[in-house]
Design a protein around this motif. Structure first.
Motif, PDB file in Angstrom:
ATOM      1  N   TRP A  62       7.236   5.613  -4.231  1.00  0.00           N
ATOM      2  CA  TRP A  62       5.991   5.867  -4.879  1.00  0.00           C
ATOM      3  C   TRP A  62       6.490   5.990  -6.676  1.00  0.00           C
ATOM      4  O   TRP A  62       5.898   5.258  -7.356  1.00  0.00           O
ATOM      5  N   ASN A  66       5.976   3.065  -9.749  1.00  0.00           N
ATOM      6  CA  ASN A  66       5.145   3.598 -10.697  1.00  0.00           C
ATOM      7  C   ASN A  66       5.902   3.537 -11.994  1.00  0.00           C
ATOM      8  O   ASN A  66       5.483   3.173 -13.223  1.00  0.00           O
ATOM      9  N   ARG A  69       5.308  -0.167 -12.810  1.00  0.00           N
ATOM     10  CA  ARG A  69       4.020  -0.560 -13.126  1.00  0.00           C
ATOM     11  C   ARG A  69       4.070  -0.104 -14.646  1.00  0.00           C
ATOM     12  O   ARG A  69       3.317  -0.486 -15.478  1.00  0.00           O
ATOM     13  N   HIS A  70       4.702   0.899 -15.382  1.00  0.00           N
ATOM     14  CA  HIS A  70       4.704   1.266 -16.647  1.00  0.00           C
ATOM     15  C   HIS A  70       5.191   0.284 -17.547  1.00  0.00           C
ATOM     16  O   HIS A  70       4.701   0.142 -18.511  1.00  0.00           O
ATOM     17  N   ALA A 136       1.361   3.182  -4.391  1.00  0.00           N
ATOM     18  CA  ALA A 136       1.568   3.410  -5.666  1.00  0.00           C
ATOM     19  C   ALA A 136       0.486   3.615  -6.630  1.00  0.00           C
ATOM     20  O   ALA A 136       0.408   4.147  -7.728  1.00  0.00           O
ATOM     21  N   SER A 137      -0.676   3.230  -6.266  1.00  0.00           N
ATOM     22  CA  SER A 137      -1.972   3.436  -6.871  1.00  0.00           C
ATOM     23  C   SER A 137      -2.364   5.090  -6.978  1.00  0.00           C
ATOM     24  O   SER A 137      -3.361   5.275  -7.537  1.00  0.00           O
ATOM     25  N   TYR A 138      -1.920   5.937  -6.040  1.00  0.00           N
ATOM     26  CA  TYR A 138      -2.132   7.264  -5.849  1.00  0.00           C
ATOM     27  C   TYR A 138      -1.773   7.883  -7.236  1.00  0.00           C
ATOM     28  O   TYR A 138      -0.580   7.456  -7.915  1.00  0.00           O
ATOM     29  N   THR A 139      -2.516   8.793  -7.471  1.00  0.00           N
ATOM     30  CA  THR A 139      -1.741   9.764  -8.505  1.00  0.00           C
ATOM     31  C   THR A 139      -0.600  10.641  -7.981  1.00  0.00           C
ATOM     32  O   THR A 139      -0.381  10.737  -6.933  1.00  0.00           O
ATOM     33  N   SER A 143      -0.251  11.627  -4.211  1.00  0.00           N
ATOM     34  CA  SER A 143       0.889  11.308  -3.408  1.00  0.00           C
ATOM     35  C   SER A 143       1.417  12.599  -2.763  1.00  0.00           C
ATOM     36  O   SER A 143       1.839  12.669  -1.637  1.00  0.00           O
TER      37      SER A 143
END
Length: 196
Positions: A62, A66, A69-70, A136-139, A143
């Protein structure tokens, strides 16, 4: 802060834990078979180690996703497709592994040294790394909640697995892996549907 802890979220997390925990369950059965007089403290150490790795591996996946994704913006639909592909791939892989099993218990060192235990834990939790990427879309809070549930489910499954006899274990291990694969494929499809 904990508003995400709905029944649906909890059920999904439990199912993910059940799917991911099948490999650890099977190895736990084998460990128990090879050491039928295993002390309760050793059982807790083995099950706890598996649970720890089932928590840490998806968190690493995760965090890595993320971080990516940043730097690279990814849409919700893309994440849904990615989640479905990863979970389905893991599920299909588990189904093929189940077909290769001949129903006999794996040979495992009865003593289960620390090094052996860590290697077993890594081997049985490596798929969880990909699940962390898929979710990965979880906060961060989601998570932590999800993977804590996964760890608890793994702890329970492995504790039960350690206590199962050789006959039951040898008959059930193949089916456990199949069930785990089907669960992960189903969750992946659900995530794809939600993303669209």
């Amino acid at each position: 802060m904990l508003s995400f802890l709905t029944l649906g979220f909890a059920m999904n997390s439990i199912l993910v834990g059940a799917g991911l925990g099948m490999d650890a369950f099977t190895v736990s059965v084998a460990n128990g078979i090879n050491n039928p007089k295993m002390a309760g403290r050793q059982q807790l150490r083995i099950a706890g180690t598996y649970a720890f790795f089932q928590f840490m591996m998806p968190m690493i996946g995760w965090a890595g996703m993320n971080l990516l994704r940043h730097f690279v913006p990814l849409s919700g639909r893309f994440m849904g497709v990615l989640s479905c592909v990863i979970l389905s791939w893991i599920g299909i892989h588990m189904l093929f592994e189940a077909r290769k099993m001949d129903g006999r218990c794996e040979e495992v060192d009865a003593g289960v040294s620390f090094g052996t235990l860590v290697l077993q834990a890594i081997a049985t939790s490596i798929d969880a790394l990909s699940v962390g990427v898929a979710f990965a879309s979880y906060t961060l809070a989601e998570s932590l909640g999800c993977y804590l549930i996964v760890a608890i489910v793994t702890l329970v499954m492995c504790t039960v697995g350690l206590r199962i006899g050789c006959r039951v274990g040898s008959m059930f291990s193949k089916h456990a892996t199949m069930v785990g694969g089907v669960l992960l494929i189903a969750i992946g499809i659900e995530m794809l549907i939600k993303a669209w």
